[in-house]
Enzyme design. Structure first.
Site, mmCIF file in Angstrom:
data_model
loop_
_atom_site.group_PDB
_atom_site.id
_atom_site.type_symbol
_atom_site.label_atom_id
_atom_site.label_comp_id
_atom_site.label_asym_id
_atom_site.label_seq_id
_atom_site.Cartn_x
_atom_site.Cartn_y
_atom_site.Cartn_z
ATOM 1 N N CYS A 240 0.847 -1.194 0.000
ATOM 2 C CA CYS A 240 0.000 0.000 0.000
ATOM 3 C C CYS A 240 0.884 1.245 0.000
ATOM 4 O O CYS A 240 1.179 1.827 1.041
ATOM 5 C CB CYS A 240 -0.942 -0.004 1.210
ATOM 6 S SG CYS A 240 -2.164 1.324 1.146
ATOM 7 N N THR B 263 -26.213 2.018 11.202
ATOM 8 C CA THR B 263 -27.297 1.754 10.247
ATOM 9 C C THR B 263 -28.130 3.016 10.050
ATOM 10 O O THR B 263 -28.239 3.845 10.954
ATOM 11 C CB THR B 263 -28.211 0.604 10.728
ATOM 12 O OG1 THR B 263 -29.211 0.347 9.730
ATOM 13 C CG2 THR B 263 -28.879 0.932 12.046
ATOM 14 N N TYR B 264 -28.663 3.131 8.851
ATOM 15 C CA TYR B 264 -29.591 4.227 8.541
ATOM 16 C C TYR B 264 -30.961 3.639 8.217
ATOM 17 O O TYR B 264 -31.846 4.332 7.738
ATOM 18 C CB TYR B 264 -29.061 5.042 7.353
ATOM 19 C CG TYR B 264 -27.660 5.563 7.584
ATOM 20 C CD1 TYR B 264 -27.433 6.741 8.290
ATOM 21 C CD2 TYR B 264 -26.549 4.850 7.117
ATOM 22 C CE1 TYR B 264 -26.134 7.197 8.519
ATOM 23 C CE2 TYR B 264 -25.253 5.306 7.342
ATOM 24 C CZ TYR B 264 -25.054 6.481 8.043
ATOM 25 O OH TYR B 264 -23.777 6.941 8.274
ATOM 26 N N ASN B 265 -31.084 2.304 8.459
ATOM 27 C CA ASN B 265 -32.324 1.566 8.190
ATOM 28 C C ASN B 265 -32.775 1.733 6.741
ATOM 29 O O ASN B 265 -33.965 1.884 6.455
ATOM 30 C CB ASN B 265 -33.440 2.012 9.153
ATOM 31 C CG ASN B 265 -33.087 1.687 10.588
ATOM 32 O OD1 ASN B 265 -32.750 0.546 10.914
ATOM 33 N ND2 ASN B 265 -33.136 2.688 11.454
ATOM 34 N N THR B 266 -31.792 1.703 5.846
ATOM 35 C CA THR B 266 -32.109 1.802 4.416
ATOM 36 C C THR B 266 -31.334 0.729 3.651
ATOM 37 O O THR B 266 -30.281 0.274 4.089
ATOM 38 C CB THR B 266 -31.719 3.174 3.835
ATOM 39 O OG1 THR B 266 -30.309 3.365 4.017
ATOM 40 C CG2 THR B 266 -32.475 4.293 4.515
ATOM 41 N N THR C 18 -31.325 -3.937 8.927
ATOM 42 C CA THR C 18 -30.183 -4.539 8.210
ATOM 43 C C THR C 18 -29.261 -5.342 9.132
ATOM 44 O O THR C 18 -28.184 -5.756 8.716
ATOM 45 C CB THR C 18 -29.351 -3.439 7.515
ATOM 46 O OG1 THR C 18 -28.838 -2.539 8.516
ATOM 47 C CG2 THR C 18 -30.186 -2.663 6.510
ATOM 48 N N GLU D 117 -23.249 3.181 0.833
ATOM 49 C CA GLU D 117 -23.512 1.864 1.412
ATOM 50 C C GLU D 117 -22.329 0.917 1.180
ATOM 51 O O GLU D 117 -22.001 0.096 2.032
ATOM 52 C CB GLU D 117 -24.800 1.286 0.814
ATOM 53 C CG GLU D 117 -26.035 2.053 1.265
ATOM 54 C CD GLU D 117 -27.308 1.631 0.537
ATOM 55 O OE1 GLU D 117 -28.301 1.302 1.212
ATOM 56 O OE2 GLU D 117 -27.306 1.640 -0.700
#
Length: 488
Positions: free
Chosen positions: A130, A382-385, A394, A459
């Site tokens: 790297c 989480t954004y619950n999407t 999720t 995401e």
């Protein structure tokens, strides 16, 4: 009259002379000097990532005041804002925890001197070729007074650091092979011995930079313009760029890549959501026996060994990178193909929560707490999407990703049904996960684009945070278990 004509001619001549020297940028409408043969650096890439459109990354900091505030604080502390932080800016809660932990490891009071910390960062990042992270810490190493001679190669560094090479190698590629004998060798090396506190600090740094190398490759992070590999000098004959191009990576770039999300595999998200729903119903209806759960784990562990990471082409490290570590041919291998077996570490026998956390906190105060918060942040974020769908739980998917990575390292949770992994993670996703975690230098843009095509870039960055933290915790578990066995 003649005077007026002469005056007009002078104005025209002067105007012509000015236009020979100046041009107006059509992008920012700024008047600037035309190229006079001065070599001006220009970004090689378009933005912080080769995989994610620049405008999506920059949009985050413009609309989210919290992200902007974190960026300002980071810049004030370090005098720079690196591209890793810009990409992590999609998730400001996590970024805050990450920067706080990294700052503590590198800058605050601790067992190791500052130049040792950066040199260990160089060693760890070099293990995965790297160059981005290596170059970053070469500069930091010199700034804190490190000896430039050490940068000629690991053999020029003190014997104490050279002895860390074996631990670096095993941790990066086959951490399950670590034993208490490896620890004893470092702690009982006479005048080159490490103290327990120093070793814990070094282990945390090694695992931090191994996993950060995974994130760097997994998100296609590009070098900043002032870094090696981050710029080019455009030949004068074709230099038609404004100063604004230096800031934005030439704003005239073609952004057709962001249309990729619209060329989706139809119904991908809906299929995944339906599988999650069915698995939840199966959980409620019946529970597999402990024997069956153990069998499913062993099956998934064996299958994970057979997942091909990438093209079989070997990535040969450059001399600039390989001089910072030994045995470049040593890497992650598909052990089951050679008849070897990755042993199982049961979390019930040695876990981060019950064992590792307290050991780190005891020998390197506050760091155990910081690492725990960072692990929890990545795991529970989480954004619950899911893509365009809202109000989605999720947790099942996040747990499958985390546990799949630990499964590849031989780590088993007795209460988890590993049959769920094959239901939730398709082959292209597994290839991406294994490559990014085990051989990150082989990660390609095609791999990044081939999984979860309907999902947003934010995401996918969230996925990469999960992969990074799960990998770091897996490495830490094996290292801390070996230290615990030595101490007892």
């Amino acid at each position: 009259m003649r005077h007026a004509v002469a005056q007009a001619e002078n104005v025209e001549n002067n105007s012509f002379a000015v236009t020979r020297l100046l041009k107006i940028c059509t992008h920012c409408e700024r008047l600037s000097k035309k190229d006079l043969g001065v070599r001006i650096p220009r970004p090689l890439g378009n933005g912080p990532s080769r995989f994610i459109p620049e405008k999506e990354i920059l949009k985050v900091s413009k609309v989210d005041t919290r992200t902007q505030s974190i960026f300002e604080d980071a810049f004030a502390a370090l005098g720079r804002l690196d591209n890793i932080s810009l990409v992590m800016g999609f998730h400001p809660q996590y970024l805050e925890s990450f920067l706080r932990t990294q700052h503590y490891l590198l800058q605050m009071d601790g067992p190791l001197s500052l130049h040792y910390r950066h040199y260990i960062g160089i060693m760890a990042a070099a293990r995965h070729q790297c160059s981005y992270l290596v170059n970053l810490h070469v500069n930091d190493f010199l700034q804190v007074g490190g000896d430039p001679k050490w940068l000629d190669g690991l053999n020029e560094a003190p014997q104490k650091l050279q002895q860390l090479g074996e631990l670096n190698k095993i941790l990066a590629h086959r951490p399950w092979l670590l034993t208490k004998e490896h620890i004893e060798h470092l702690l009982k090396a006479e005048e080159h011995s490490w103290s327990l506190a120093e070793l814990i600090h070094a282990v945390v740094l090694l695992t931090h930079y191994h996993s950060l190398a995974s994130f760097t490759f997994g998100c296609g992070i590009t070098p900043e313009i002032h870094c090696d590999g981050g710029h080019t000098f455009r030949p004068p004959s074709v230099s038609q760029f404004c100063v604004c191009d230096i800031a934005n990576g030439n704003g005239h770039a073609n952004h057709h890549d962001d249309l990729l999300g619209n060329q989706e595999m139809c119904g991908e998200v809906e299929v995944l959501m339906e599988r999650m729903k069915q698995l939840q119903e199966c959980r409620d209806d019946e529970e597999a026996s402990q024997e069956e759960m153990a069998t499913r784990f062993e099956r998934e562990k064996t299958e994970s060994m057979l997942v091909v990471t990438a093209e079989d082409d070997e990535c040969v490290p450059s001399r600039d990178i390989s001089r910072h570590f030994e045995d470049p041919s040593y890497g992650y291998k598909d052990f089951s193909r050679r008849g070897e077996h990755v042993p199982t570490l049961r979390v019930q026998d040695y876990s981060w929560e019950d064992h590792g956390y307290s050991l780190v906190n005891r020998l390197y105060p506050d760091v155990g707490q910081m690492l725990d918060e960072k692990f929890q942040m990545a795991y529970n974020l989480t954004y619950n999407t899911m893509a365009t769908h809202k109000d989605v739980d999720t947790s099942m998917l996040r747990r499958a990703i985390w546990n799949y990575i630990h499964c590849m390292f031989g780590i088993r949770y007795d209460d988890y049904d590993y049959g769920e992994i094959n239901q939730l993670l398709d082959r292209s996703f597994k290839i991406y996960i294994k490559t990014m975690v085990c051989s990150p230098e082989k990660t390609t843009k095609r791999m990044y684009e081939s999984f979860w095509r309907q999902f947003q870039h934010s995401e996918k960055v969230h996925v990469n945070l999960l992969l990074m933290e799960a990998r770091m915790q897996a490495e830490l578990l094996y290292a801390l278990r070996a230290i615990t066995r030595y101490m007892t």
